[in-house]
Write a protein that holds these residues in place. Sequence first.
Motif, PDB file in Angstrom:
ATOM      1  N   ASN A   1       0.827  -1.208   0.000  1.00  0.00           N
ATOM      2  CA  ASN A   1       0.000   0.000   0.000  1.00  0.00           C
ATOM      3  C   ASN A   1       0.859   1.254   0.000  1.00  0.00           C
ATOM      4  O   ASN A   1       0.547   2.240  -0.677  1.00  0.00           O
TER       5      ASN A   1
ATOM      6  N   SER B   1      -7.942  -5.362   1.504  1.00  0.00           N
ATOM      7  CA  SER B   1      -9.032  -4.798   0.701  1.00  0.00           C
ATOM      8  C   SER B   1      -8.603  -3.485   0.057  1.00  0.00           C
ATOM      9  O   SER B   1      -8.859  -3.232  -1.129  1.00  0.00           O
TER      10      SER B   1
ATOM     11  N   PHE C   1      -6.177  -3.980  -3.045  1.00  0.00           N
ATOM     12  CA  PHE C   1      -6.841  -4.249  -4.323  1.00  0.00           C
ATOM     13  C   PHE C   1      -7.522  -2.994  -4.865  1.00  0.00           C
ATOM     14  O   PHE C   1      -7.526  -2.756  -6.077  1.00  0.00           O
ATOM     15  N   LEU C   2      -8.059  -2.183  -3.979  1.00  0.00           N
ATOM     16  CA  LEU C   2      -8.721  -0.954  -4.414  1.00  0.00           C
ATOM     17  C   LEU C   2      -7.712   0.035  -4.989  1.00  0.00           C
ATOM     18  O   LEU C   2      -7.981   0.696  -6.002  1.00  0.00           O
TER      19      LEU C   2
ATOM     20  N   CYS D   1     -12.057  -7.990  -7.838  1.00  0.00           N
ATOM     21  CA  CYS D   1     -11.394  -8.586  -6.665  1.00  0.00           C
ATOM     22  C   CYS D   1     -11.559  -7.710  -5.425  1.00  0.00           C
ATOM     23  O   CYS D   1     -11.720  -8.222  -4.313  1.00  0.00           O
ATOM     24  N   SER D   2     -11.518  -6.393  -5.613  1.00  0.00           N
ATOM     25  CA  SER D   2     -11.673  -5.498  -4.465  1.00  0.00           C
ATOM     26  C   SER D   2     -13.053  -5.647  -3.838  1.00  0.00           C
ATOM     27  O   SER D   2     -13.204  -5.534  -2.611  1.00  0.00           O
TER      28      SER D   2
ATOM     29  N   ASN E   1     -16.564  -1.897  -1.281  1.00  0.00           N
ATOM     30  CA  ASN E   1     -15.669  -1.377  -2.322  1.00  0.00           C
ATOM     31  C   ASN E   1     -16.396  -1.169  -3.642  1.00  0.00           C
ATOM     32  O   ASN E   1     -15.912  -0.428  -4.508  1.00  0.00           O
TER      33      ASN E   1
END
Length: 477
Positions: free
Chosen positions: A97, A143, A146-147, A167-168, A175
């Motif tokens: 991230n 989460s 993926f976002l 996927c998110s 999401n």
Amino acid sequence: MKSSPKYYLILFLTVAAYFGVSKFIFDKVYGTIHIVIDELFHIPQGLAYCERNFTYWNPKITTLPGLYLVSAAVLGSHFQCNTYNLRFINLIASCINLILFASILKFVYGNTSYVKTVWQALNLALLPPLYFFSHVYYTDTLSLTFLLVFSGFVNKFKLLNFIFGLCSVVMRQTNVVWVAMIFGHKLLYIFIKSSRVFGNQYLTKAKLSRQSLIAKDLDASKLKRYYGISDLFNALFYHITTCFVTFFKFITLQDFLDLFLHSITLISFLAFVYINGSIVVGDKGAHEAALHLPQLFYFLIFYAVFALPYVLVKLRTTLSLIFSNKIKVVFICILFVGIVHFNTIVHPYLLADNRHFTFYIWNRWYGKYDFAIYASVPIYVFLLFSLYDNLRQQNCISFLMPYTVCLFLVLALQKMLEVRYFIVPYIVLRLRFVRPSFKIILFEFVWYLTLNCAAFYVFFNKDVVWKDFDYSQRIIW
């Protein structure tokens, strides 16, 4: 801005330092307690998926199985599947991230200092609620990963963008709201720009061919960088008078593909909600949808705490903005008083679960004094203007309108008050703030370190005894 070896060196050293310190805290968290509240459900579920038992499902789990599927893919075959390694997935995700934040900020701010870019990315990774959940087995950190990847691929790789968007949602249902925001932003941008390029006489006073140099560079120039509400109304009037013909003529194949792929994700999610009968997978009785507008006010409090440097730096202009809009302020105050009077909802978990900071905040202010919900209204109004002040020079109606709608959907339709719900909405806003100075970035960094130290101090030193458990509980965000 083109990347250079210097940028990658700064980023590498920052991630290495972040991981080293976080790993030390991570081990201390693991040594303190092996099950943190909802991990009671998450860890057994992750272990079951690691053993390829995909039929087992704990009915108390509310999210889709994305976290456990990733766990099964990473662990089991290659690494031992246990509590330590399940949590460790989120620690690695938090490092990813940080890298993704740096990449997005580099794109948003363009030609700026590498140190400032990476430092801001570090600050975002250290956002206290997000940082804490990077040390336990919850869905929030992965989460977000993926976002962030999904948002990074919006204008690049269409198929990957679609896959990571899907996927998110599998990681965390809410999401889907941010996928919808990207969809709405794209649609509104095309809607407004097409009206300008094709000669909206109400804006340009001249009709332009799409092939003209002015039309091609209309919004890349200083003529119009950000669209306002008036641009939206003018575009709407223009498209109505032209029967929306130019709108469809302006959409390129790439634009159509973007919108089509986002539509698949959104329609698939609506089908899931229809079949499932709810947005949550399990524990539906405790997560029933309900109109709860004060959640938006609690989000403003979240903004005040974690964007404190940005609130303070804009204090003078925010107060000036308030005093120059006295009638609006009075109207908003009356509206907010009506909302808190008629729509304040207190979820039973908020009153019963003393393992969250929200329990103590609520019971020592809102729950203790009858006047507290009304006394807080002036604070909400000030913070609303403060947030607007931080956004107004750097934003466009094509972002603000979809964001506002999505913020309402993700927060104002649920009864439960949890700090975790505010993390993604805040990060989306924080990435839109005007380019900050070194002083603000330093203030933000020190402030986050202080809050993290305080939160972990409470976690490590404050025991909460529950009769149903044979081990001490801990207080978390």
